[in-house]
Design a protein around this motif. Sequence first.
Motif, PDB file in Angstrom:
ATOM      1  N   VAL A  22       0.841  -1.202   0.000  1.00  0.00           N
ATOM      2  CA  VAL A  22       0.000   0.000   0.000  1.00  0.00           C
ATOM      3  C   VAL A  22       0.876   1.251   0.000  1.00  0.00           C
ATOM      4  CG1 VAL A  22      -1.779   1.304   1.226  1.00  0.00           C
ATOM      5  CG2 VAL A  22      -1.898  -1.197   1.157  1.00  0.00           C
ATOM      6  N   LEU A  23       1.929   1.237   0.812  1.00  0.00           N
ATOM      7  CA  LEU A  23       2.816   2.398   0.894  1.00  0.00           C
ATOM      8  C   LEU A  23       3.986   2.304  -0.076  1.00  0.00           C
ATOM      9  CD1 LEU A  23       2.155   4.672   2.963  1.00  0.00           C
ATOM     10  CD2 LEU A  23       1.182   2.481   3.613  1.00  0.00           C
ATOM     11  N   ASN A  24       4.091   1.176  -0.789  1.00  0.00           N
ATOM     12  CA  ASN A  24       5.169   0.974  -1.770  1.00  0.00           C
ATOM     13  C   ASN A  24       6.558   1.075  -1.161  1.00  0.00           C
ATOM     14  OD1 ASN A  24       3.343   0.496  -3.771  1.00  0.00           O
ATOM     15  ND2 ASN A  24       4.059   2.107  -5.144  1.00  0.00           N
ATOM     16  N   LYS A  25       6.717   0.642   0.068  1.00  0.00           N
ATOM     17  CA  LYS A  25       8.060   0.583   0.639  1.00  0.00           C
ATOM     18  C   LYS A  25       8.835  -0.494  -0.109  1.00  0.00           C
ATOM     19  CE  LYS A  25      10.615   0.162   4.977  1.00  0.00           C
ATOM     20  NZ  LYS A  25      10.529   0.108   6.448  1.00  0.00           N
ATOM     21  N   PRO A  26      10.006  -0.181  -0.636  1.00  0.00           N
ATOM     22  CA  PRO A  26      10.733  -1.156  -1.458  1.00  0.00           C
ATOM     23  C   PRO A  26      10.978  -2.468  -0.723  1.00  0.00           C
ATOM     24  CG  PRO A  26      11.719   1.026  -1.658  1.00  0.00           C
ATOM     25  CD  PRO A  26      10.710   1.116  -0.555  1.00  0.00           C
ATOM     26  N   TYR A  27      10.823  -3.581  -1.467  1.00  0.00           N
ATOM     27  CA  TYR A  27      11.101  -4.890  -0.884  1.00  0.00           C
ATOM     28  C   TYR A  27      12.507  -4.938  -0.314  1.00  0.00           C
ATOM     29  CZ  TYR A  27       6.934  -6.880  -3.239  1.00  0.00           C
ATOM     30  OH  TYR A  27       5.657  -7.178  -3.648  1.00  0.00           O
ATOM     31  N   ALA A  28      13.446  -4.331  -1.032  1.00  0.00           N
ATOM     32  CA  ALA A  28      14.845  -4.395  -0.594  1.00  0.00           C
ATOM     33  C   ALA A  28      15.027  -3.777   0.780  1.00  0.00           C
ATOM     34  CB  ALA A  28      15.738  -3.691  -1.617  1.00  0.00           C
ATOM     35  N   ASP A  29      14.322  -2.685   1.040  1.00  0.00           N
ATOM     36  CA  ASP A  29      14.450  -2.032   2.348  1.00  0.00           C
ATOM     37  C   ASP A  29      13.934  -2.932   3.465  1.00  0.00           C
ATOM     38  OD1 ASP A  29      15.450   0.081   0.983  1.00  0.00           O
ATOM     39  OD2 ASP A  29      13.765   1.440   1.340  1.00  0.00           O
ATOM     40  N   ILE A  30      12.809  -3.607   3.215  1.00  0.00           N
ATOM     41  CA  ILE A  30      12.235  -4.482   4.241  1.00  0.00           C
ATOM     42  C   ILE A  30      13.139  -5.702   4.453  1.00  0.00           C
ATOM     43  CG2 ILE A  30      10.257  -5.942   4.830  1.00  0.00           C
ATOM     44  CD1 ILE A  30       8.494  -3.982   3.266  1.00  0.00           C
ATOM     45  N   LEU A  31      13.621  -6.279   3.373  1.00  0.00           N
ATOM     46  CA  LEU A  31      14.501  -7.443   3.496  1.00  0.00           C
ATOM     47  C   LEU A  31      15.802  -7.077   4.199  1.00  0.00           C
ATOM     48  CD1 LEU A  31      13.976  -8.995  -0.064  1.00  0.00           C
ATOM     49  CD2 LEU A  31      12.911  -9.693   2.085  1.00  0.00           C
ATOM     50  N   ARG A  32      16.308  -5.872   3.921  1.00  0.00           N
ATOM     51  CA  ARG A  32      17.524  -5.406   4.589  1.00  0.00           C
ATOM     52  C   ARG A  32      17.292  -5.265   6.091  1.00  0.00           C
ATOM     53  NH1 ARG A  32      17.991  -0.828   2.118  1.00  0.00           N
ATOM     54  NH2 ARG A  32      19.162  -1.647   0.354  1.00  0.00           N
ATOM     55  N   GLU A  33      16.100  -4.775   6.471  1.00  0.00           N
ATOM     56  CA  GLU A  33      15.796  -4.618   7.897  1.00  0.00           C
ATOM     57  C   GLU A  33      15.748  -5.963   8.602  1.00  0.00           C
ATOM     58  OE1 GLU A  33      12.172  -2.462   7.711  1.00  0.00           O
ATOM     59  OE2 GLU A  33      13.126  -0.507   7.495  1.00  0.00           O
ATOM     60  N   PHE A  34      15.294  -7.002   7.897  1.00  0.00           N
ATOM     61  CA  PHE A  34      15.305  -8.337   8.491  1.00  0.00           C
ATOM     62  C   PHE A  34      16.738  -8.816   8.723  1.00  0.00           C
ATOM     63  CE2 PHE A  34      10.816  -8.830   7.457  1.00  0.00           C
ATOM     64  CZ  PHE A  34      10.377  -9.673   8.477  1.00  0.00           C
ATOM     65  N   GLN A  35      17.630  -8.438   7.835  1.00  0.00           N
ATOM     66  CA  GLN A  35      19.030  -8.823   8.001  1.00  0.00           C
ATOM     67  C   GLN A  35      19.721  -7.974   9.066  1.00  0.00           C
ATOM     68  OE1 GLN A  35      19.524  -8.422   3.684  1.00  0.00           O
ATOM     69  NE2 GLN A  35      20.511 -10.434   3.700  1.00  0.00           N
ATOM     70  N   ASP A  36      19.121  -6.826   9.385  1.00  0.00           N
ATOM     71  CA  ASP A  36      19.563  -5.979  10.511  1.00  0.00           C
ATOM     72  C   ASP A  36      21.040  -5.623  10.427  1.00  0.00           C
ATOM     73  OD1 ASP A  36      19.071  -4.505  12.734  1.00  0.00           O
ATOM     74  OD2 ASP A  36      19.265  -6.159  14.145  1.00  0.00           O
ATOM     75  N   PRO A  37      21.473  -5.012   9.331  1.00  0.00           N
ATOM     76  CA  PRO A  37      22.899  -4.689   9.202  1.00  0.00           C
ATOM     77  C   PRO A  37      23.278  -3.478  10.045  1.00  0.00           C
ATOM     78  CG  PRO A  37      21.693  -3.808   7.343  1.00  0.00           C
ATOM     79  CD  PRO A  37      20.685  -4.559   8.176  1.00  0.00           C
ATOM     80  N   VAL A  38      24.525  -3.440  10.459  1.00  0.00           N
ATOM     81  CA  VAL A  38      25.067  -2.287  11.177  1.00  0.00           C
ATOM     82  C   VAL A  38      26.376  -1.899  10.509  1.00  0.00           C
ATOM     83  CG1 VAL A  38      25.957  -1.409  13.349  1.00  0.00           C
ATOM     84  CG2 VAL A  38      24.001  -2.959  13.362  1.00  0.00           C
ATOM     85  N   SER A  39      26.393  -0.707   9.923  1.00  0.00           N
ATOM     86  CA  SER A  39      27.621  -0.253   9.274  1.00  0.00           C
ATOM     87  C   SER A  39      28.481   0.510  10.277  1.00  0.00           C
ATOM     88  CB  SER A  39      27.280   0.645   8.084  1.00  0.00           C
ATOM     89  OG  SER A  39      26.665   1.833   8.536  1.00  0.00           O
TER      90      SER A  39
END
Length: 951
Positions: free
Chosen positions: A258-275
């Motif tokens: 509905v909000l068109n949040k990119p799939y990549a952003d959601i998948l990245r959040e699941f991976q929980d990276p810390v730079s």
Amino acid sequence: MDNLIDFHGPNAGYILELYARYQEDPAAVDPRTRAIFERWTPMEAVDGRTNGAAMPAAAAGIAPTLPGGQLEKAMAVANLAQAIREYGHLDAGTNPLFEPPSDPTLDPAYHGLTVEELHALPSSLVGGPITQQTRTAYEAIAALREVYCAATGYDYDHLTNPQERSWLRDAAESHRFRQDFDPDGDNALRLLKRLIKVEIFEQFLHKAFVGKKRFSIEGLDMMVPVIDEIIGRSIELNVRSVLLGMAHRGRLNVLAHVLNKPYADILREFQDPVSDTKISASGYLGKIGDVKYHQGAERALSSGLHVKIAANPSHLEHVNPVVNGMARAAGSEINQPGAPRFDPNSSLPIQIHGDASFPGQGVVAETLNFTNLAGYTTGGTIHIIANNQVGFTTLPGDSRSTRYSSDLAKGFKIPIVHVNANDPVACLEVARLAAYFRQTFHKDFLIDLIGYRRYGHNEGDEPRFTQPTMYEKIDQLPTVRELWARKMVEMGFITAEQAEQWAAEQFERLREIYDGIDLDAIEDDPSDRVHRPEPGIARRTDSAVPAERLRGLHESLMRFPDEFKIHPRLQRVVSRRAGALDDPAEAAIDWGHAEQLAFASILADGIPIRLTGEDVKRGTFSHRHAVYFDAQTGGEHVPLQVMPEAKASFEIHNSPLTENGMIGFEYGYNIERPDCLVVWEAQFGDFINGAQTMIDEYVSSGRAKWNHTPSLVLLLPHGYEGQGPDHSSARIERFLQMTAEKNMRVVNCTTAAQYFHVIRRQALLLVKDPLPLIIMSPKSLLRHPLAASSFGELASGGFLPVIDDDDADPKAVRRLVFCSGKVYIDLINSDLRAQHPEVALVRVEQLYPFPKDEIRAVLARYPALEQVCWLQEEPRNMGAWRFMEPRIGDILPLKKGMKSRRVDFLYIGRRRYASPAEGSSSFHKINQDRIVSSAFDLTYIDEELAAKQAT
């Protein structure tokens, strides 16, 4: 009975019963009814005409031509039809898991009717649009059951507005909002592809991130197309803003689709990276943030419609008032003088609730209560209950006392429709119905979307431990995507192989996105960075108002319409304020007057103001009088709305006696319109206890979690005056406990001028340095002469975080007493004050951000210091003591002649209490006198300090 067209069901039956009485004895009915019956003729009855008196089809079309024996059957048909309209939802297939409870009144036999009799009677007895497509009562009743007892249960017999009932009945029975399939199946296939995206997204997450929480939408997949449909209709209806509020169930799917949040952003959040860029020199993460299923998002459509989903905590329904406040703000025009204009068509709030939380959490009722209140209506909210029929592990029988989870809405006269989440056609029809009802009547509408939960509460638990029989059924259920694909195959639009291929392609697309994420290349998202204002901007803000301008504003505020009659007792207050500027050097401006002058100057600067709260028009303590009421007519006069200098709107509303929902609503309004000074006042500061969740989850932490920039002002009457535990403390210790990272301002002013300047400073910092402002406002000081200020103090200077003792001789002072708020007035009123020049009294007006530099400068002025005290009215375990103790303690001067030992730091105040204050005014006075006398007694030693010295 001049107009009987609206009678139907039992009402039509009632007319028929009257006609039966009339046939037996004309004198048995009243004269007006008898006159109508006398004008009936068989031909007129068949045509539905009654010589100018319109009759319902059920009565006019058949009653005059029926033999007396059949009249009773006609009445039975009318009553059966009405039972289906009112209680058909009890026999509807709205639940994909369980059979409906049904109701005996839905059976023709209950009304003494047989199938043969229904075939013999005309459809006109049923009434409504259905009679145009059927001939017999049997056909009409069957068609009526298809409407009210299929996959949709219309539940609005509780509505008291006949226009709403008629509109809803006609919409349901005519299927006005049911969408037919295109000949080529385009619209049906678009729905299938949408359901594929919804389901495959969840399947991919389930496989890629085993055991991770996602609170999937599965079992309620149609929620996304329902929201799509409402948004689509909103575009047609010229809605400009759609504001969404929902908890975690299905949220990631709504964010993606509905909000068109990119799939990549959601998948990245699941991976929980810390730079590395996110880690500060101290090794701690620089951004606090929140979990992925609490985040907000927004989307601008090409049509110009703006869609936003509000960030929310895990406190489920607490986002409700926030979203309504945002919708109210989005639909308000506030950049012109006078009262703001609200357009109910411009913004639409959509609230998605849980079936356990909707009846279970009080904030839901608080928010529903705003529905028809002048300052809080949104023009109607569309509610969707995401009904998965279990709350974590608790079944409905243990979580609510009502049949439906939606029953709470009945008390607010909100139409309710229950719909089977496995029937896409029914779901989309209901979505259109909701959008058009809301836009027609500007009222709330509730969709009870009944489905199930495919997995446990968070995909990591086992639901079969607690609901084994329910999940035995769920395990056998095909998904709504599978069901709709089968239908498309049956209709010849696609093949089964095509449907499976589309699903496989979507899964592969997600896999490619997942594989393409380069975690090493991730840097900080600029949108994640918390705005930091330039240091010292608050201190440099000039809040003074030139004397000439201030005088002009004062004169405008004191101007009343010629015919306006002020209450005689109030006239004295008005006269006193009118003359307050006669002597610029005299301290004659009280608290309420200073506030009105501050507000007037803010409006003249072009900054709009919204002031709400419990009794704010007059003020709880009859101190404000922002709204005057004509003593004879009750008409209102609002000086701040009619003053010629105003360049922005002034809005003021007495709020319902609600704290939690109100703080949420005003917070939502505030973050949606950051250019508006939003102020909420409690009746007593203690009542903020009822809003602790909103304070914790939004006001104090919204900035750190979601990058919100709230500037909400809370006025909380605070001060110990012998009124007992519940009218003394605004719990200042709780606010101070939550302070960090410069997330709010907490002040406790002692003069009208200080209040004037801090309010003006807040308005001037709305854009440059927005922070919530918590004001411990006074009660007894509102009219106290020592708290009043002069005209000159408003026209010059500014807010002082710390006020030193100008009457003290620095060289003579041995004890320095820091205090805050109303207790300072008690100290300077004491006879002991003049007797003890060795004691200086210093006011800390701003508690947070801690005014370290100002306090250090004060300490440096007193070379002979032996003791420093923090004095407060509150018990030792409350108030500001625990906050001030380490901060002042760290900057105390050294004891005379010592290289490492600092001067003693003492506590003066009440001992530790479980309750905020004494229940006895006599005990209060004893304790208050003891606190004041201890301030001037240099032999007084704090018991805890004495224990430390002994060890």
